[in-house]
Design an enzyme around this catalytic site. Sequence first.
Site: not given
Length: 846
Positions: A542, A521, A523-524, A638
């Site tokens: 992460k 994954g 993302g920003g 979110d």
Amino acid sequence: MKLSGLLLLLLVSVFLRLGQAQVKSFLVDCGSNSSISVDGRNWTGDSVPADNFTLSSPGVLASTAAISGDQLYGNLYKTARIFNASSSYNFSLVSGTYCIRLHFYAFSFENFNVNESAFDVMANSLKLVSKFDVPGEIYWKNMRSNSTDTSLVKEYFLGISSNKLQIEFIPDSGSFAFVNAMEVIPVLHKLFTDSANKVGGLKSSLPLMDHGIETMYRLNVGGPKIKSIEDQSVWRRWESDERFMFSLNTANTISNTSTVTYASANDTSIAPLLVYETGRTMIDNDVLEKRFNMSWKFDVDPNFDYLVRLHFCEVIYDKPNMRIFRIYINNKTAAENYDVFVKAGGKNKAYHEDYVDAVSQQIDTLWLQLGPDSSTSASGTDALLNGLEIFKLSHNGNLAHAPGRIDTGRGGLPATKQKSKVLWAAIVAGVGSVIAIMILSAIFMCHCIRKKKTPPEEKSNPSGWLPPFLHGTMGSTSKAQALKSSPNSKGSMAANRMGRRFTIAEIRAATKNFDEALIIGSGGFGKVYKGELEEGNLVAVKRAHPQSEQGLKEFETEIEMLSKLRHRHLVSMIGYCDEQNEMILVYEYMANGTLRSHLFGSDLPPLTWKQRLDACIGAARGLHYLHTGAERGIIHRDVKTTNILLDENFVAKMADFGLSKDGPALDHTHVSTAVKGSFGYLDPEYFRRQQLTQKSDVYSFGVVLFEVVCARPVINPSLPRDQINLAEWAVHWQRQQSIETIIDPRLEGNYSPESLKKFGDIAEKCIADEGKNRPTMGEVLWHLEYVLQLHEAYMRSTDANSYSGSQMRFADMSLSLPGITEGEEEASLEAENIVENSVEPKADGC
Ligand SMILES: *[C@@H]1O[C@H](CO)[C@@H](O)[C@H](O)[C@H]1NC(C)=O
Ligand SMILES: *[C@@H]1O[C@H](CO)[C@@H](O)[C@H](O)[C@H]1NC(C)=O
Ligand SMILES: *[C@@H]1O[C@H](CO)[C@@H](O)[C@H](O)[C@H]1NC(C)=O
Ligand SMILES: *[C@@H]1O[C@H](CO)[C@@H](O)[C@H](O)[C@H]1NC(C)=O
Ligand SMILES: *[C@@H]1O[C@H](CO)[C@@H](O)[C@H](O)[C@H]1NC(C)=O
Ligand SMILES: *[C@@H]1O[C@H](CO)[C@@H](O)[C@H](O)[C@H]1NC(C)=O
Ligand SMILES: *[C@@H]1O[C@H](CO)[C@@H](O)[C@H](O)[C@H]1NC(C)=O
Ligand SMILES: *[C@@H]1O[C@H](CO)[C@@H](O)[C@H](O)[C@H]1NC(C)=O
Ligand SMILES: *[C@@H]1O[C@H](CO)[C@@H](O)[C@H](O)[C@H]1NC(C)=O
Ligand SMILES: *[C@@H]1O[C@H](CO)[C@@H](O)[C@H](O)[C@H]1NC(C)=O
Ligand SMILES: *[C@@H]1O[C@H](CO)[C@@H](O)[C@H](O)[C@H]1NC(C)=O
């Protein structure tokens, strides 16, 4: 004859000189003995003898070789004039309106430490600033606008009725004043009228002559900065408006660089046409109904009147009635039914409107909001703004904000206090460093003792970053130990909550040195890798982009949130790594990835209706825990299908707490915050009112429910207009009780129609327009479980070829409702009634 001729000549030459002086600007490079060309204009050193202005006392000339930052005015700022006693510049000029700019660049010179400067500036009898603290002003300006400016320009407009302008610098006692450059520019065209509309009232007079105004903000809305050289009428600078927008999500930028002209020939100096060529309108009509305001927020000084000048130009539509809006200033209606096309008299016409409003004591913000006008039946409700200026109007000969204004900064502190503050700071720093040394040595000793017991790779963190709950607590030995305790040691509470502290070597080993092939994954925030720990456990790693400021904030939020929370339906954090400036979080590995990947856009086998219900229930449990488990409750902010992860048994867990916020304190109903979240899931009420409640999560969850049953993206711009936004499209069908028309065809025949109907009811309730009409997460959870019961009963009955009647099934079911404690049952039953009632077709829908 000869004499009178001479006299005449003399008179003429005097008038000529006066005439010249009027059209001439004074550009003064203070502290300099030469002239210099900067921004296309010639600036004269104030040491150069000149008969057009005088300096009452020489003061001290200061100069510096280096100017930090890439500045247009850098060469001008290399010199300054310092005054340790009251001194003034006297200009002889012709009466009229003048624009005065004072340039300050904070450098220290010999024994003048700029941090100790404090002074007043007067222009004729008008006080411009009081106890002025240049470095402090620059600091606070940068804080507010997230910039790194090193200089400050103060701009004023002043009507001068005599033929003399005196600019006086008055240092505070024991302190000094300084200035780097000055501009005194005649305003040849009328920039300000004599009166303006008072918000919510009549015309108000604008006494510019012998009074003055200060420019607070000057913005090119929706466009880039405009340099002074591009606005040569009075060499104004226009900033971009982005950072003043309350929520950027509410606006689009528009532009049309062709053929803008001024609506009135009198307006050519009001603003350069560049300002009118760009603007902002409300966000795209196709996706969201326009029921929100575009809002800008400004810090201002309390207790002054402000002139708000709005610049408009319709560059898209060529007929009236296409954009009708309301203008609010400080939450009061300044204008309604505003149609720029009509006001300006056509398309591509540059037009401006002035309003005056008072900002009272205790208030230090000014709001400008443009929003829909419900009183109109016009075809388009939409707002438009191209430029904006805010001016502060002088009050009793004063433009300086009163000391003691609402400001936590250094600004406005009297010099004496400032000095003692500096002294105190020094003492505190001195004492502090002694204490710090003691603490450090204590830590060091403790570290040495522990070092024998801990593995060698667990060294202290050189990067300086620490999980937030350790900030400021480094001195405590127990915390310092907690930091170093290994996962297996039965450490302190903090250690347990934070999980394990990994070394970067361990992380690299687990992720094969961040092998791209292991990315699961991104993302920003950064990338997520699949990893395997030495012990064989799978983890998700992460890794934040290094030096991402945004990242650091969200990283800290996430750690903070996760450290408070443990729940079966929240993805749990195993540990973190902060070595070598890394920001890495290690989570349990969720084998089946995101819920979304099982709904559409991949070739994974479709989930059954039961699996979907289970996933929704799991996520709802996680959210319910978030909302009620922690002391104040936590708002996820979110909620979406990519933040619901599935483990190897398809147990759903909520993930990604980077945007989470603590819920409102008990005595508040909401948290005010800038709008963040994901498009398509965003609560429209939150969007409109910028007030975050747990019901915002409920809204997003409602969208998730529709997404789960329809298996399509929540926003799909490639669809016809009415279908783009899933929430709108689904509600349209749900209101007709025919949601089955648009559900995932792969569910066909494998769901209980009854359960689908209930499911649709809940989802619709969740996305009610007003938060107060939405159920709580607890109620949603209860109903989803009920839906699952309905479905399972149905499946049992179809399996058993309906050996028993439907009556029987429902009797069974009501006895086996899951996990409801007595207290909850009442509330839930109440909610049940709401849903039950809404099932009955109602005339007005919901
Ligand atoms: C002042 O006057 C002199 C000549 O009298 C001129 O050269 C100079 O540019 C003027 N300075 C300013 C700042 O206008
Ligand atoms: C101007 O000042 C500089 C440095 O202060 C000095 O070196 C120079 O001689 C001065 N020039 C004149 C014309 O006074
Ligand atoms: C600035 O002064 C120089 C020479 O002193 C002159 O050549 C130039 O035209 C002047 N520029 C402006 C914009 O007045
Ligand atoms: C400047 O003007 C003030 C007020 O008119 C006067 O008191 C002062 O003497 C003047 N200073 C100079 C240097 O001309
Ligand atoms: C101002 O500075 C000058 C030069 O540094 C010095 O001679 C004078 O005494 C100072 N005046 C005051 C009031 O501090
Ligand atoms: C002035 O203060 C700022 C911030 O407090 C500091 O960074 C700077 O070094 C100080 N400057 C001097 C010359 O003391
Ligand atoms: C501040 O500005 C920097 C650089 O201009 C940018 O990267 C950062 O995201 C900004 N931060 C905020 C909170 O706006
Ligand atoms: C322009 O200004 C003049 C003089 O102030 C005024 O008479 C005229 O009406 C103005 N024109 C417009 C279009 O406002
Ligand atoms: C810009 O304005 C011109 C002239 O009115 C018009 O022909 C053109 O369509 C406009 N462009 C847009 C993007 O609206
Ligand atoms: C827009 O802002 C005004 C003033 O704050 C407020 O009264 C109004 O309700 C807002 N409109 C919407 C649709 O949020
Ligand atoms: C004006 O509206 C904004 C946003 O809607 C709100 O945050 C602010 O508190 C309001 N101000 C006043 C004085 O009501």
